[in-house]
Design an enzyme around this catalytic site. Structure first.
Site, PDB file in Angstrom:
ATOM      1  N   THR A   1     -11.720  14.694 -52.751  1.00  0.00           N
ATOM      2  CA  THR A   1     -13.231  13.719 -52.835  1.00  0.00           C
ATOM      3  C   THR A   1     -14.031  12.900 -51.401  1.00  0.00           C
ATOM      4  O   THR A   1     -14.711  12.509 -51.852  1.00  0.00           O
ATOM      5  CB  THR A   1     -12.534  12.623 -53.882  1.00  0.00           C
ATOM      6  OG1 THR A   1     -11.651  11.975 -54.400  1.00  0.00           O
ATOM      7  CG2 THR A   1     -12.793  13.867 -56.098  1.00  0.00           C
ATOM      8  N   GLY A   2     -12.858  12.946 -50.623  1.00  0.00           N
ATOM      9  CA  GLY A   2     -12.843  11.782 -49.749  1.00  0.00           C
ATOM     10  C   GLY A   2     -14.234  12.961 -49.296  1.00  0.00           C
ATOM     11  O   GLY A   2     -13.766  13.203 -48.913  1.00  0.00           O
TER      12      GLY A   2
ATOM     13  N   HIS B   1      -1.272  11.972 -28.216  1.00  0.00           N
ATOM     14  CA  HIS B   1      -0.014  12.411 -29.113  1.00  0.00           C
ATOM     15  C   HIS B   1       0.623  11.546 -28.992  1.00  0.00           C
ATOM     16  O   HIS B   1       1.304  11.457 -28.325  1.00  0.00           O
ATOM     17  CB  HIS B   1       0.102  13.802 -29.229  1.00  0.00           C
ATOM     18  CG  HIS B   1      -1.237  14.497 -29.582  1.00  0.00           C
ATOM     19  ND1 HIS B   1      -1.393  15.803 -28.934  1.00  0.00           N
ATOM     20  CD2 HIS B   1      -1.761  15.081 -29.855  1.00  0.00           C
ATOM     21  CE1 HIS B   1      -2.708  16.286 -29.031  1.00  0.00           C
ATOM     22  NE2 HIS B   1      -2.975  16.277 -29.646  1.00  0.00           N
TER      23      HIS B   1
ATOM     24  N   LYS C   1      -9.103  11.439 -60.542  1.00  0.00           N
ATOM     25  CA  LYS C   1     -10.709  11.714 -60.493  1.00  0.00           C
ATOM     26  C   LYS C   1     -10.525  13.034 -61.678  1.00  0.00           C
ATOM     27  O   LYS C   1     -11.191  14.299 -60.870  1.00  0.00           O
ATOM     28  CB  LYS C   1     -11.075  12.031 -58.970  1.00  0.00           C
ATOM     29  CG  LYS C   1     -11.466  10.659 -58.264  1.00  0.00           C
ATOM     30  CD  LYS C   1     -12.802  10.421 -57.774  1.00  0.00           C
ATOM     31  CE  LYS C   1     -13.245   8.639 -57.150  1.00  0.00           C
ATOM     32  NZ  LYS C   1     -13.414   9.326 -56.046  1.00  0.00           N
TER      33      LYS C   1
ATOM     34  N   ILE D   1      -3.166  17.475 -42.310  1.00  0.00           N
ATOM     35  CA  ILE D   1      -3.651  16.988 -41.035  1.00  0.00           C
ATOM     36  C   ILE D   1      -3.832  16.105 -40.422  1.00  0.00           C
ATOM     37  O   ILE D   1      -3.910  15.815 -39.709  1.00  0.00           O
ATOM     38  CB  ILE D   1      -5.953  17.239 -41.240  1.00  0.00           C
ATOM     39  CG1 ILE D   1      -5.683  19.128 -42.107  1.00  0.00           C
ATOM     40  CG2 ILE D   1      -6.117  17.768 -40.419  1.00  0.00           C
ATOM     41  CD1 ILE D   1      -5.658  20.467 -41.791  1.00  0.00           C
ATOM     42  N   THR D   2      -3.593  15.254 -41.767  1.00  0.00           N
ATOM     43  CA  THR D   2      -4.044  13.612 -41.737  1.00  0.00           C
ATOM     44  C   THR D   2      -2.799  13.442 -39.839  1.00  0.00           C
ATOM     45  O   THR D   2      -2.035  14.063 -39.495  1.00  0.00           O
ATOM     46  CB  THR D   2      -3.153  13.010 -43.003  1.00  0.00           C
ATOM     47  OG1 THR D   2      -3.342  13.130 -43.518  1.00  0.00           O
ATOM     48  CG2 THR D   2      -2.810  11.223 -42.353  1.00  0.00           C
ATOM     49  N   GLU D   3      -4.004  12.290 -39.510  1.00  0.00           N
ATOM     50  CA  GLU D   3      -3.085  11.665 -38.622  1.00  0.00           C
ATOM     51  C   GLU D   3      -2.255  10.237 -38.309  1.00  0.00           C
ATOM     52  O   GLU D   3      -3.577   9.707 -39.142  1.00  0.00           O
ATOM     53  CB  GLU D   3      -3.990  11.768 -36.775  1.00  0.00           C
ATOM     54  CG  GLU D   3      -3.077  11.355 -35.515  1.00  0.00           C
ATOM     55  CD  GLU D   3      -4.297  11.382 -34.583  1.00  0.00           C
ATOM     56  OE1 GLU D   3      -5.683  11.559 -34.234  1.00  0.00           O
ATOM     57  OE2 GLU D   3      -3.991  10.821 -33.464  1.00  0.00           O
TER      58      GLU D   3
ATOM     59  N   GLU E   1       2.575  21.101 -24.943  1.00  0.00           N
ATOM     60  CA  GLU E   1       2.854  19.849 -23.967  1.00  0.00           C
ATOM     61  C   GLU E   1       3.591  19.295 -23.010  1.00  0.00           C
ATOM     62  O   GLU E   1       4.752  19.536 -24.097  1.00  0.00           O
ATOM     63  CB  GLU E   1       1.324  19.006 -24.086  1.00  0.00           C
ATOM     64  CG  GLU E   1       1.569  18.549 -26.321  1.00  0.00           C
ATOM     65  CD  GLU E   1       0.730  17.895 -26.907  1.00  0.00           C
ATOM     66  OE1 GLU E   1       0.815  16.972 -27.095  1.00  0.00           O
ATOM     67  OE2 GLU E   1      -0.309  18.535 -26.152  1.00  0.00           O
TER      68      GLU E   1
ATOM     69  N   TYR F   1      -9.167  25.458 -29.232  1.00  0.00           N
ATOM     70  CA  TYR F   1     -10.294  25.992 -29.479  1.00  0.00           C
ATOM     71  C   TYR F   1     -10.314  26.344 -27.765  1.00  0.00           C
ATOM     72  O   TYR F   1     -10.809  27.508 -27.949  1.00  0.00           O
ATOM     73  CB  TYR F   1     -11.383  24.987 -30.089  1.00  0.00           C
ATOM     74  CG  TYR F   1     -10.975  23.871 -30.748  1.00  0.00           C
ATOM     75  CD1 TYR F   1      -9.953  23.676 -31.871  1.00  0.00           C
ATOM     76  CD2 TYR F   1     -11.443  22.950 -31.413  1.00  0.00           C
ATOM     77  CE1 TYR F   1      -9.771  23.576 -33.382  1.00  0.00           C
ATOM     78  CE2 TYR F   1     -10.897  22.628 -32.453  1.00  0.00           C
ATOM     79  CZ  TYR F   1     -10.082  22.325 -33.752  1.00  0.00           C
ATOM     80  OH  TYR F   1      -9.705  21.105 -34.595  1.00  0.00           O
TER      81      TYR F   1
END
Lengths: 387, 319
Positions: free
Chosen positions: B17-18, B247, B43, B96-98, B209, B159
């Site tokens: 819902t965000g 990162h 919700k 996914i959250t950072e 990296e 990507y």
């Protein structure tokens, strides 16, 4: 986020950890008052966010008032250059005046999360008061490492093992139990990425004392530690880096003359490498992040232009969440607001790239468009060759 | 075939819902992913773009038979969301959250050991099996189905790499971003082991990296266990030591974790390391052509040779 030594000691003292009595001073007079009250000898220690202070003259002992005055005058206002401050060094605005201590033995203790094992790691050594990395390289057998499962927490056997490995006597061992428990609690309850006590001393009065303390707090956890968030001191930091932080831009200044703006940290690093391969040098790392909007792009562009060393700019955006048309609008707005007197190479790809290219082409700005990364590298090489 | 996600993936989106949650749920749905539920506490009973919303993950599992979760909730609540999903029996969680506090992630990792749940991320773009299923925030259209597996610690850099692969006719089996944090749920090594078992995957791309030693460990495993061509790339050759490059995991400390050391370790283990990102696609086309000519479709991706179907090859894991 790094804390100053005096802030770290205040935090640790709240957990019952023994720290020397001390006071903070910002000028010679208040420093002398503090020293008088504590009684001589005293240690006078520069409060900056960098290790290696002792070697650079930032920590001095004073046996009496005259020596204290001399030490205060020389440290306050000095520019400290250590291995960790970089070439420009950092100015000392504050000192910690501490009671002198008669030391019998110096140990090293630190607690930190270990990324590889996903555990809390306690490091101990009998070789306190020295460069612990050098000890680890020269005599690895003198370093003890204890791994603690973060879910189960610190157990008595962990402490016992460390006490034996440090060869503590009975009197020391009892105090050490409390000390380690409290330090572990301070680390876990405050989201500390590092608590390093070097040295942890055993004094002539038969007690442990945290003579120095280096503490780093997880910036991502500051939302639940308002008290620690208030301790942030940015006076040592680069003004452009601070400015970037206001707009949630991730910016690090480097030594070259090609400014870069990229979305995503990995691609930003790879773009710096690409500039280097093209025979030029990147002036910065600037990651505008995945969710950047036109305003953030505009601010990022302004920050690049504010660096007098920047002679050309490479913008490299792979549009995913950040769409190319949004980027293009931000670049055009910033370019209109500021007189750009240097070449700007723009390479973009991904979501809405056609629309983005149309906006840039229609802006009548002197932007150089690159079709892909190889093309961008060649254009940067050409430009760098003419600088 | 693919790893971790396929046609049987039934996705639940925690935080649907965000703004971000709804946007990316929609993108995944349009790509073809079966989104069966959303969860936002309080919700439950509502709908987002036709997807039913539940109060708890347990309810979403029971009523919508969700087996995979994508998490897009703010950092203070993310660790709790991961553990809730694992506790409810979700087999794969993609976070996914950072910006999740490190100590939260340490607790999550210990907790996950008690369950059978695999976590990908946090702070990652997610994963995609081109043409079949997307669980993440990457742009779908740059991907094409094919034989190359991609494992990466970055988002947009992945990507870029995938885009170049596709342009050179090298399709992908699954592309997975493991995340840029110091503590992640699924390592390079875990992904390598999964790709080794996947018959569709016949070449691998490893994008690393600076910081840590995960790339070195992966390289050694490849040397000892994997018999397919691997191309490596490491970002951060020009990164100054001691500074965190975006990162949280990307920091060079002491002599460890440098790009040069990682590149050396990879080459020593027989990995083909590309140092020029501008030529990445061309480099891969050459490597995969030399070592396994049968897997390359050729520059013209419109006309793949006939012998490139997945079932004509078997996984080439060393016994």
């Amino acid at each position: 986020m790094k804390l100053h030594e005096y802030q770290a000691k205040e935090l640790l003292a709240r957990y019952g950890l023994p720290v020397p009595e001390g006071r903070v001073a910002e000028n010679v007079e208040s420093g002398l008052q503090a020293a008088d009250r504590l009684g001589y000898p005293v240690a006078i220690k520069a409060q900056v966010h960098a290790g290696g202070r002792g070697k650079a003259g930032g920590v001095q002992l004073a046996r009496d008032r005259d020596e204290a005055r001399e030490a205060l005058a020389s440290i306050l206002g000095m520019t400290l250059r250590t291995a960790q401050t970089g070439g420009q060094g950092c100015r000392v605005r504050r000192v910690l005046v501490e009671q002198g201590v008669e030391i019998c033995h110096e140990f090293y203790i630190s607690i930190l999360p270990d990324r590889a094992s996903g555990t809390m790691m306690i490091i101990g050594s009998t070789e306190g008061g020295t460069d612990i990395e050098a000890v680890a390289a020269r005599t690895p057998e003198k370093i003890s490492r204890i791994h603690v499962d973060p879910f189960a927490g610190l157990q008595p056997f962990h402490i016992r093992r460390l006490a034996f490995e440090l060869d503590l006597n009975e009197c020391q061992e009892k105090q050490f139990f409390d000390l380690l428990r409290n330090l572990y609690r301070a680390v876990t309850e405050n989201d500390l990425l590092l608590a390093e006590i070097n040295p942890l001393v055993f004094t002539a009065a038969d007690t442990f004392l945290l003579l120095d303390a280096k503490v780093e707090v997880d910036s991502s956890a500051l939302f639940r530690h308002r008290d620690l968030a208030a301790l942030r001191d940015d006076t040592d930091r680069d003004p452009l880096e601070l400015e970037a932080g206001k707009y949630r831009l991730n910016y690090i200044r480097l030594d070259g003359n090609i400014g870069t703006m990229v979305n995503g940290a990995g691609l930003a690093m790879a773009t710096m490498d690409l500039i280097k391969r093209a025979g030029a040098a990147p002036a910065n790392f600037l990651d505008v992040g995945g969710g950047a909007n036109a305003v953030m792009i505009e601010h990022g562009f302004r920050i690049l232009l504010a660096d007098p060393r920047v002679k050309a700019i490479l913008i490299n955006i792979f549009g995913g969440i950040l769409r190319c048309d949004v980027l293009a609008r931000g670049v055009v707005a910033a370019a209109r607001a500021t007189a750009i007197d240097m070449p700007v190479v723009v390479r973009m790809e991904g979501t809405n790239v056609e629309e983005g290219r149309r906006i840039l082409a229609g802006s009548n700005l002197a932007l150089v468009t690159a079709v892909d990364l190889r093309d961008a590298a060649e254009k940067i090489a050409d430009i760098a060759g003419g600088l | 075939m693919s790893i971790f996600i396929d046609r049987d993936t039934r996705l639940l989106v925690q935080g649907i819902t965000g703004r971000e949650g709804r946007f990316h749920a929609d993108r995944c749905r349009r790509y073809g992913t079966r989104i069966v539920a959303g969860v936002t506490p309080g919700k439950g009973g509502s709908e987002v773009d036709g997807t039913p919303v539940f109060n708890t993950v347990a309810e979403a599992v029971r009523k919508a038979r969700a087996n995979t979760s994508m998490i897009l909730v703010p950092p203070p609540f993310a660790a709790d969301a991961i553990m809730e999903a694992a506790d409810a029996g979700i087999g794969l969680v993609v976070c996914i959250t950072e910006g999740i506090p490190l100590f939260d992630m340490l607790r999550v990792r210990s907790f996950l050991r008690l369950t059978g749940c695999r976590l990908i991320g946090p702070n990652c773009p997610g994963l995609i099996t081109p043409g079949v299923c997307k669980v993440g925030i990457m742009p779908g259209p740059i991907h094409t189905p094919g034989p190359v597996g991609v494992i990466s610690r970055s988002g947009t850099l992945t990507y870029e790499v995938v885009h170049q692969l596709s342009r050179h006719g090298l399709g992908q089996s699954t592309c997975i971003g493991i995340g840029g944090d110091p503590v992640v749920g699924t390592s390079f090594l875990d992904c390598l082991q999964a790709f080794a078992e996947d018959p569709q995957t016949r070449g691998l791309v490893l994008v690393g990296e600076i910081g840590g030693s995960a790339e070195e460990e992966a390289a050694r495993w490849i040397r000892d266990h994997l018999d397919m061509p691997v191309v490596g790339f490491i970002a951060g050759l020009t990164a100054p030591p001691g500074r965190r490059m975006g990162h949280a995991g990307a920091i060079v400390s002491g002599s460890g974790g440098t790009a040069a050391a990682k590149i050396r370790a990879m080459r020593d283990c027989g990995i083909h390391v590309c140092e020029d990102l501008g030529d990445f696609g061309g480099f891969c086309a050459r490597v995969f052509h030399d070592l396994a000519p049968e897997i390359v479709f050729g520059q013209d991706k419109a006309s793949p040779p006939d012998n490139t179907t997945a079932d004509s090859f078997s996984a080439r894991k060393k016994s």
